[in-house]
Structure formats: structure tokens, C-alpha cells
Design a protein around this motif. Structure first.
Motif, PDB file in Angstrom:
ATOM      1  N   GLY A  65      66.961  30.408  98.721  1.00 11.79           N
ATOM      2  CA  GLY A  65      65.629  30.770  99.193  1.00 11.79           C
ATOM      3  C   GLY A  65      65.077  29.742 100.154  1.00 11.79           C
ATOM      4  N   ASP A  66      65.552  28.486 100.026  1.00 10.20           N
ATOM      5  CA  ASP A  66      65.183  27.444 100.976  1.00 10.20           C
ATOM      6  C   ASP A  66      66.012  27.593 102.253  1.00 10.20           C
ATOM      7  N   PHE A 107      62.696  36.528 106.323  1.00 11.25           N
ATOM      8  CA  PHE A 107      61.845  36.771 107.490  1.00 11.25           C
ATOM      9  C   PHE A 107      61.676  35.485 108.290  1.00 11.25           C
ATOM     10  N   LEU A 108      61.421  34.372 107.583  1.00 11.08           N
ATOM     11  CA  LEU A 108      61.236  33.097 108.259  1.00 11.08           C
ATOM     12  C   LEU A 108      62.534  32.645 108.934  1.00 11.08           C
ATOM     13  N   LEU A 109      63.656  32.873 108.287  1.00  8.75           N
ATOM     14  CA  LEU A 109      64.955  32.517 108.876  1.00  8.75           C
ATOM     15  C   LEU A 109      65.137  33.186 110.227  1.00  8.75           C
ATOM     16  N   TYR A 110      64.949  34.504 110.271  1.00  5.76           N
ATOM     17  CA  TYR A 110      65.165  35.225 111.525  1.00  5.76           C
ATOM     18  C   TYR A 110      64.083  34.906 112.552  1.00  5.76           C
ATOM     19  N   PRO A 142      55.012  27.431 116.266  1.00  9.50           N
ATOM     20  CA  PRO A 142      54.094  28.570 116.107  1.00  9.50           C
ATOM     21  C   PRO A 142      54.735  29.729 115.345  1.00  9.50           C
ATOM     22  N   VAL A 143      53.948  30.365 114.528  1.00  5.38           N
ATOM     23  CA  VAL A 143      54.376  31.575 113.806  1.00  5.38           C
ATOM     24  C   VAL A 143      53.319  32.646 114.090  1.00  5.38           C
ATOM     25  N   PRO A 144      53.447  33.338 115.225  1.00  4.26           N
ATOM     26  CA  PRO A 144      52.386  34.248 115.655  1.00  4.26           C
ATOM     27  C   PRO A 144      52.380  35.584 114.922  1.00  4.26           C
ATOM     28  N   PHE A 145      53.410  35.857 114.147  1.00  2.00           N
ATOM     29  CA  PHE A 145      53.572  37.212 113.613  1.00  2.00           C
ATOM     30  C   PHE A 145      53.900  37.106 112.122  1.00  2.00           C
ATOM     31  N   VAL A 146      52.887  37.249 111.247  1.00  5.13           N
ATOM     32  CA  VAL A 146      53.096  37.157 109.802  1.00  5.13           C
ATOM     33  C   VAL A 146      52.439  38.364 109.133  1.00  5.13           C
ATOM     34  N   PRO A 147      53.125  39.497 109.101  1.00  4.05           N
ATOM     35  CA  PRO A 147      52.557  40.683 108.447  1.00  4.05           C
ATOM     36  C   PRO A 147      52.607  40.542 106.923  1.00  4.05           C
ATOM     37  N   GLU A 148      52.179  41.566 106.220  1.00  2.00           N
ATOM     38  CA  GLU A 148      52.251  41.566 104.765  1.00  2.00           C
ATOM     39  C   GLU A 148      53.719  41.491 104.323  1.00  2.00           C
ATOM     40  N   GLN A 152      57.209  42.528 106.115  1.00  2.65           N
ATOM     41  CA  GLN A 152      58.233  41.537 106.453  1.00  2.65           C
ATOM     42  C   GLN A 152      59.605  41.996 105.961  1.00  2.65           C
ATOM     43  N   ARG A 153      59.640  42.468 104.728  1.00  2.00           N
ATOM     44  CA  ARG A 153      60.915  42.878 104.145  1.00  2.00           C
ATOM     45  C   ARG A 153      61.464  44.127 104.824  1.00  2.00           C
ATOM     46  N   ARG A 154      60.563  45.015 105.234  1.00  4.28           N
ATOM     47  CA  ARG A 154      61.017  46.207 105.949  1.00  4.28           C
ATOM     48  C   ARG A 154      61.638  45.806 107.284  1.00  4.28           C
ATOM     49  N   ILE A 155      60.997  44.881 107.994  1.00  7.78           N
ATOM     50  CA  ILE A 155      61.523  44.404 109.279  1.00  7.78           C
ATOM     51  C   ILE A 155      62.877  43.734 109.083  1.00  7.78           C
ATOM     52  N   VAL A 156      62.976  42.894 108.048  1.00  7.44           N
ATOM     53  CA  VAL A 156      64.239  42.194 107.793  1.00  7.44           C
ATOM     54  C   VAL A 156      65.348  43.185 107.451  1.00  7.44           C
ATOM     55  N   ASP A 157      65.048  44.178 106.617  1.00  6.54           N
ATOM     56  CA  ASP A 157      66.069  45.168 106.253  1.00  6.54           C
ATOM     57  C   ASP A 157      66.559  45.919 107.485  1.00  6.54           C
TER      58      ASP A 157
END
Length: 412
Positions: A65-66, A107-110, A142-148, A152-157
Motif C-alpha cells: 500500500g506504500d 491512484f496516487l501511483l499512477y 501538485p495533485v490537482p485531481f483528487v475525486p472521491e 479514484q478506484r473506478r479510474i484506476v480499474d
């Protein structure tokens, strides 16, 4: 605007060199070289013993997870901490522990791999010789895009579905190339075997007009348009000559014109690693060129096609002969001129040689076309991957965008 330090804990490492483990490996120190394309490569990580691991993880024990982020070349690379393998931070890396109430680790990784983030990282790098990113600047990414979290999980999938298709396409081409390489060796074994049955056995020494070592002069970069390229052992590859990483000698060098190559000359690699020594290629160019001392030039009599002799040398039966006579010298394998002269060479009629060469060339050309296609695909892969990541973190990634790109990659 949100920054990385707002949504993730950033833990720096202590810049020390891991001591030798003396065979008692407990875990791995993850330095910058081990962080690649979202993954941690343990094969280039440094083993550490248990005492070192416990000492180096007092501030934070990396857990699944890290993320581990590289602050120095290859700067900006990030990888996920592997499961069930103890790791600690190596030099010039930092640990990222996402706030699991605000951001999904994948999400943060990608997001950090996306072109938007990489552009900021490169623009804010410091250093006159080796570019690096300070820990404080890592926190300021910068992290300009942090949805719920659900979004995030839908985008990653969706992103991982597209990336897996891309990986599968490249993997299919690599597998096809491996099969093609196997077919080339099978073709060599088949054609040479048939030629042996249809001809009498001779040796390279009996069929050669010239067997000659190349120049021992020190070569260098070209400084004049008349400089002569000197082919070296690295230029003999897969039964052919590759004209890259060339070194040169001046055209008035004392070894010339005696060591100028002529079309039809066979170049034999007498010194190399064990798997490459004894390989050969035919010089079929009209350009002026010479050859280095680690190669032997063979100029054959009119009754043997150089392309046929080249097939025999690179065939499984040829490799068997090389393995039986090779000697080791200071880490390098060697087959000298005397052993080359004794190389068994079947000599079928010229018409038979030409037929075997022609039939094998069809297989080689198929392999070369596939190799070209793979090279093109790999060149496109990086751009497609960046485009997918850019689309994912700008709200433009739809269900069919990546699939269309991947299909285009393989010509579907």
C-alpha cells in the motif's frame, strides 16, 4: 491546490550504504535503480541482513500500500511496495504512505507517473551534475485531481484494464519473436543437416584461400569523412553484421589496404563471451571497411558460398563444434585460427548450397519483419502509456479510448 504532502506521509531515508549480508539476507534495500515503471525490481535491489533492516526501518516500515519514490536518476520513478518481501529505503528514495481516507494508493501511483506530474518534477529538479528532487519539493508535487475514493478506484480499474491490454499486445509480439528465433535455429539445423547428407565433409581450412586476423590498432570516433569503420565483435549478431557503435581508423593507417574487407568475406568472432564466441557473419557491403583483431576474416574458394559456410557455423552443429574446442582466457572464451581451420564444413554442390541458403533466408526475413514490428510497437508503447495516464488524470479517459490505441498498436 492540493499537494502530495497533504494526502500522503513522506518519509526520507538515511543516506548510508548497506553493509554486506554475508549470505544472511533478510530483506532488500530499495535504491533508485530498483524503482521502475510502477514496480520494485528486487533483482537490482541490495540484500540486507535483519539488523540492518531493523535499524533502517525505525522511522517507518514499508508495507503493501506504500509507495517508494526515486528522488534521483531515474528521477521521479515510483513503485509499489511488494507483498510479503521485507524492504527498506535505499539512498535517494522516500517512502510515500497515502492517507487512506483521502486517496487510494494505486491512484496516487499512477498520478505520479502521469506526464503532468513528471513535467513538474523535471521542472523543479536541482543539481548541476546529477539532477535530483529535494524532499521538501517531493511534498510540494501538485495533485490537482483528487475525486472521491470510489471515483479514484473506478479510474484506476479502467486505466489498468487499458494498460493490461497494452502489456498483453507487447507480450504477444515478444512471444511471437521468441518463436521466430526458435524457427530460425530449427531452419538452420534442418538445412545444414540436409546439406551434410548431400555433400562431402571438408574443413574451413581446406576450403579457404585466406584466414587472417584483424587489426590490433586502437580505434576511436571518426574525425574525418574518409575514416574507415572497423567492425568489432559486437557488430556480429544473429548471423549478420550490424552497423552500430562503430569505431574508426584513419584511411592512411598502416594496416590498409591489406585489411580492407571485400564482399563475400566471412567474419568469425574468435573472442567473446561463451554464448557469443564462434558466431559469424558475411560482409556483403560495398562500403570501405576493416575488422578488428577479435575477428578472423575467411575468404573461401569458389566451390563454397560464404552464406552457406555462415549457416553451418551458426547452426546447432556448428555451435557444438565451438563448444568442444573453446578455451577460457581471463573471463573471455576463445577459438583461435588453428581451431577455425579444423571447423568441419559440409560441401554439397553449389546448386544445393544456394537452395539451402535461399530457403533459410525466407525464415530469417520473417523473423526480421517481426523484429521490426516489435521495435515499432515498443517505440509506440511509451507514447500510448503516457497518453493513457494523461487522459486518466484530466478526466478524458473513456471506456474505449485505450482499447482503440492498443488495437492500433498491433494493427488489429
Amino acid at each position: 491546490m492540493t499537494v502530495l504532502g497533504d494526502i500522503s506521509k513522506v518519509v526520507d531515508c538515511e543516506h548510508r550504504t548497506a553493509p554486506a549480508t554475508e549470505g544472511k539476507t533478510f530483506g532488500y534495500s530499495i535504491g533508485t535503480r530498483a524503482v521502475r515503471n510502477g514496480r520494485i525490481s528486487l533483482d537490482v535491489a541490495k540484500p540486507v541482513d535483519e539488523a540492518t533492516y531493523l535499524d533502517w526501518t525505525r522511522r517507518a516500515i514499508p508495507v503493501p500500500g506504500d509507495l517508494i519514490f526515486s528522488r534521483e536518476a531515474p528521477m521521479g520513478q515510483v513503485g509499489a511496495v511488494p507483498v510479503a518481501v521485507p524492504v527498506c529505503l535505499g539512498q535517494r528514495t522516500v517512502l510515500l504512505r497515502p492517507d487512506d481516507e483521502r486517496v487510494d494508493g494505486r491512484f496516487l501511483l499512477y498520478l505520479l507517473m502521469a506526464p503532468q506530474s513528471q513535467a513538474w518534477i523535471n521542472a523543479n529538479a536541482a543539481g548541476s551534475t546529477v539532477l535530483h528532487l529535494n524532499v521538501a519539493d517531493v511534498r510540494r508535487i501538485p495533485v490537482p485531481f483528487v475525486p472521491e475514493l470510489d471515483e479514484q478506484r473506478r479510474i484506476v480499474d479502467l486505466l489498468e484494464d487499458h494498460l493490461s491490454r497494452l502489456d498483453a499486445a507487447i507480450g504477444s509480439l515478444r512471444a511471437a519473436l521468441r518463436r521466430a528465433n526458435t524457427m530460425v535455429m530449427s531452419s538452420l539445423a534442418h538445412q545444414v543437416g540436409r546439406g551434410r547428407r548431400r555433400g562431402y565433409m571438408s574443413t574451413i581450412g581446406e576450403q579457404a584461400e585466406v584466414i587472417q586476423y584483424g587489426s590490433g590498432a586502437k580505434c576511436g570516433p571518426s574525425t574525418d569523412e574518409d575514416d574507415v569503420p572497423v567492425l568489432r565483435m559486437g557488430n556480429v549478431r544473429d548471423g549478420a553484421l550490424v552497423w552500430n557503435s562503430l569505431k574508426y581508423l584513419p584511411s592512411d593507417h598502416r594496416d590498409f589496404p591489406k585489411l580492407f574487407l571485400e564482399p563475400g568475406d566471412l567474419l568469425f568472432n574468435r573472442t567473446n563471451s561463451a554464448e557469443l564466441v564462434g558466431k559469424s557473419a558475411v560482409f556483403d557491403s560495398d562500403r570501405t571497411a576493416s575488422f578488428a583483431s577479435y575477428l578472423i576474416r575467411v575468404r573461401l574458394r569458389t566451390g563454397v558460398l560464404p552464406e552457406w559456410a555462415n549457416m553451418v557455423i551458426n547452426s546447432p552443429v556448428g555451435r557444438e563444434y565451438v563448444a568442444s574446442v573453446v578455451s577460457q582466457q581471463v573471463g573471455q572464451a576463445n577459438v583461435n585460427g588453428t581451431k577455425l581451420k579444423a571447423f568441419p564444413l559440409p560441401v554439397p554442390p553449389l546448386e544445393e548450397q544456394a537452395l539451402r541458403v535461399s530457403e533459410h533466408a525466407v525464415v530469417v526475413e520473417s523473423r526480421e519483419r517481426l523484429e521490426t514490428a516489435l521495435g515499432t510497437a515498443i517505440a509506440q508503447e511509451g507514447g500510448l502509456r503516457r497518453s493513457l495516464l494523461a487522459a486518466a488524470f484530466s478526466g478524458r479517459l473513456a471506456d474505449d479510448r485505450g482499447l482503440f490505441a492498443v488495437r492500433g498498436l498491433v494493427g488489429a
